[in-house]
Design a protein around this motif. Structure first.
Motif, short mmCIF file in Angstrom:
data_model
loop_
_atom_site.label_atom_id
_atom_site.label_comp_id
_atom_site.label_asym_id
_atom_site.label_seq_id
_atom_site.Cartn_x
_atom_site.Cartn_y
_atom_site.Cartn_z
N ILE A 100 0.78 -1.20 -0.03
CA ILE A 100 0.05 0.04 0.11
C ILE A 100 0.94 1.33 0.01
CG2 ILE A 100 -1.84 1.34 1.15
CD1 ILE A 100 -2.44 -1.41 2.61
N LYS A 101 0.56 2.18 -0.81
CA LYS A 101 1.30 3.33 -1.13
C LYS A 101 0.65 4.43 -1.61
CE LYS A 101 4.31 1.45 -4.01
NZ LYS A 101 5.18 1.28 -5.14
N GLU A 102 1.21 5.80 -1.47
CA GLU A 102 0.85 6.94 -1.85
C GLU A 102 -0.50 7.30 -0.96
OE1 GLU A 102 2.39 8.48 -3.99
OE2 GLU A 102 3.51 7.29 -4.81
N PHE A 103 -0.31 7.11 0.20
CA PHE A 103 -1.41 7.61 1.20
C PHE A 103 -1.89 9.09 1.25
CE2 PHE A 103 -0.18 3.57 3.05
CZ PHE A 103 -1.17 3.15 3.66
N SER A 104 -2.85 9.47 1.22
CA SER A 104 -3.22 10.95 1.05
C SER A 104 -3.31 11.34 2.56
CB SER A 104 -4.60 11.36 0.49
OG SER A 104 -5.58 10.65 1.52
N THR A 105 -3.21 12.76 2.95
CA THR A 105 -3.44 13.12 4.38
C THR A 105 -4.58 12.66 5.01
OG1 THR A 105 -2.24 15.16 3.61
CG2 THR A 105 -3.33 15.21 5.68
N ASN A 106 -4.31 12.05 6.12
CA ASN A 106 -5.51 11.52 7.16
C ASN A 106 -6.28 10.39 6.51
OD1 ASN A 106 -5.35 13.57 8.99
ND2 ASN A 106 -6.82 15.16 7.85
N ALA A 107 -5.55 9.59 5.62
CA ALA A 107 -5.94 8.30 5.02
C ALA A 107 -6.06 7.43 6.00
CB ALA A 107 -5.13 8.06 3.78
N VAL A 108 -7.27 6.57 5.83
CA VAL A 108 -7.34 5.60 6.73
C VAL A 108 -7.86 4.18 5.90
CG1 VAL A 108 -8.73 4.23 8.76
CG2 VAL A 108 -8.22 6.64 8.61
N ALA A 109 -6.86 2.93 5.84
CA ALA A 109 -7.12 1.75 5.39
C ALA A 109 -7.70 0.70 6.35
CB ALA A 109 -5.67 1.23 4.86
N LEU A 110 -8.80 0.37 5.94
CA LEU A 110 -9.56 -0.82 6.67
C LEU A 110 -9.30 -1.95 6.23
CD1 LEU A 110 -11.16 -1.84 8.95
CD2 LEU A 110 -13.23 -1.21 7.46
N GLU A 111 -8.90 -2.97 6.66
CA GLU A 111 -8.54 -4.44 6.29
C GLU A 111 -9.12 -5.50 7.06
OE1 GLU A 111 -4.14 -4.70 5.39
OE2 GLU A 111 -3.95 -2.51 5.60
N PHE A 112 -9.76 -6.46 6.31
CA PHE A 112 -10.17 -7.56 7.05
C PHE A 112 -9.33 -8.89 6.50
CE2 PHE A 112 -13.89 -4.66 6.04
CZ PHE A 112 -14.26 -4.68 7.32
N GLY A 113 -9.10 -9.72 7.27
CA GLY A 113 -8.40 -11.03 7.08
C GLY A 113 -9.27 -12.28 7.26
N SER A 114 -9.08 -13.25 6.70
CA SER A 114 -9.85 -14.45 6.92
C SER A 114 -9.35 -15.43 7.69
CB SER A 114 -9.77 -15.29 5.02
OG SER A 114 -8.65 -15.53 4.81
N ILE A 115 -8.01 -15.43 8.48
CA ILE A 115 -7.63 -16.15 9.35
C ILE A 115 -6.89 -15.08 10.33
CG2 ILE A 115 -6.66 -18.07 7.57
CD1 ILE A 115 -3.99 -16.99 7.86
N PRO A 116 -6.66 -15.57 11.37
CA PRO A 116 -5.93 -14.96 12.69
C PRO A 116 -4.65 -14.60 12.30
CG PRO A 116 -7.15 -16.85 13.39
CD PRO A 116 -7.09 -17.09 12.12
N TYR A 117 -4.03 -13.58 13.10
CA TYR A 117 -2.47 -13.48 12.78
C TYR A 117 -1.73 -14.60 12.96
CZ TYR A 117 2.16 -11.55 13.10
OH TYR A 117 3.38 -11.21 12.98
N ASP A 118 -0.81 -15.11 11.82
CA ASP A 118 0.03 -16.11 11.89
C ASP A 118 1.37 -15.70 11.32
OD1 ASP A 118 1.36 -18.56 11.87
OD2 ASP A 118 -0.01 -19.51 10.71
N ILE A 119 2.36 -15.46 12.17
CA ILE A 119 3.74 -15.06 11.65
C ILE A 119 4.14 -15.78 10.66
CG2 ILE A 119 4.98 -16.18 13.55
CD1 ILE A 119 6.80 -13.48 13.43
#
Length: 298
Positions: A100-119
């Motif tokens: 993800i790049k080129e964030f504008s001022t005050n941008a918020v990226a919401l992300e949903f994942g299909s599995i719990p965090y797994d390193i």
């Protein structure tokens, strides 16, 4: 999976003079069951985030505020998607490199994942990703079939008071150079699983929203941008909460009448909900709410 399996998903948009509303639910707009929800914010200009691939995780990414680009790579081809509307999301199948790049001022990226965090699911080195992409057979298409969707059921009503609702301090992964990340994970952060998210935006100054109650639904309300006040009412007492931090959420138990007001300019209110939309769960009249509390009181 290939880049051709990525797609823009148009989310519902309800226009209202008091501010607009969009939502996404498991197995409908979100083509999987959400296990993890996280959002990026305060990203400095010129900084890129999220350069990695995940072997088993599917994602849906939404620009809740502002705009940014998402570069997706399948090891053979690269494509850039621009997100700048809160009623569009980008679905990214598992096994693709994305940044993800080129964030504008005050941008918020919401992300949903299909599995719990797994390193161990992450590939963070691009050369290692290209080797991985060559080693697996790419299967086009994605499975959006609705499955394992629980049937509607009603549990015994348990009444709560306004002092049962609390501010929850959420994880904040801070970086001076790259912005902040907050994560909510089913089974860990919240006492419920997230099955729907909806958010209010473009709310004019002086307007109030959300005057209703739920019979069974639980919620986490977050000011991902700007600020607003949430007032809860249990029929006997009222209690107000001022929300102005994207790493704090108000946990609202079922059976509360709640009103949102005093929205600042550019405020975005995100609500994580314990169930999909059910019209029968809503109480939209205050008189009906008072009667509901009386009928289910001790």
């Amino acid at each position: 999976m290939t880049i051709n399996d990525c797609r823009i998903i148009e989310l519902p948009k309800f226009l209202d003079a008091r501010g607009n509303l969009s939502f996404a639910e498991n197995f409908t707009q979100i083509p999987f069951e959400v296990k993890r929800t996280y959002w990026l914010y305060d990203v400095p200009g010129g900084v890129n985030r999220g350069g990695h691939a995940e072997i088993n995780n599917e994602e849906l990414i939404i620009a809740l505020s502002g705009a940014f680009d998402i570069v997706v790579d399948d090891g053979k081809e690269r494509k850039t998607f621009t997100l700048n509307r809160s009623y569009y999301g980008l679905y990214i199948p598992k096994g693709l490199w994305r940044e993800i790049k080129e964030f504008s001022t005050n941008a918020v990226a919401l992300e949903f994942g299909s599995i719990p965090y797994d390193i161990n699911d992450y590939i963070r080195n691009y050369e290692a990703f290209k080797a991985y992409a060559k080693s697996v057979e790419n299967v086009s298409g994605c499975n959006t079939e609705k499955q394992n969707i629980p049937t509607e059921s009603h549990s015994e009503i348990k009444l709560h008071g306004v002092f049962d609702s609390t501010i929850v301090e959420l994880d904040k992964h801070h970086s001076d150079r790259r912005g902040n990340l907050t994560v909510v994970e089913n089974g860990k952060t919240l006492p419920f699983d997230v099955k729907r998210v909806y958010y209010l935006y473009d709310v004019p100054g002086g307007e109030s929203r959300g005057a209703h109650a739920h019979r069974e639904l639980e919620q986490l309300i977050v000011a991902v941008s700007g600020s607003f006040t949430v007032t809860l009412d249990d029929g006997n007492c009222k209690r107000s909460f001022f929300l102005n931090r994207p790493y704090q959420g108000l946990y609202v138990k079922s059976g509360m009448w709640r009103t949102l007001e005093d929205f600042s300019s550019g405020a975005v209110c995100m609500v994580l909900a314990s169930d999909v939309y059910k019209a029968s769960d809503y109480i939209r009249s205050y008189d009906e709410f008072v009667q509901f509390r009386k009928e289910n009181g001790k």
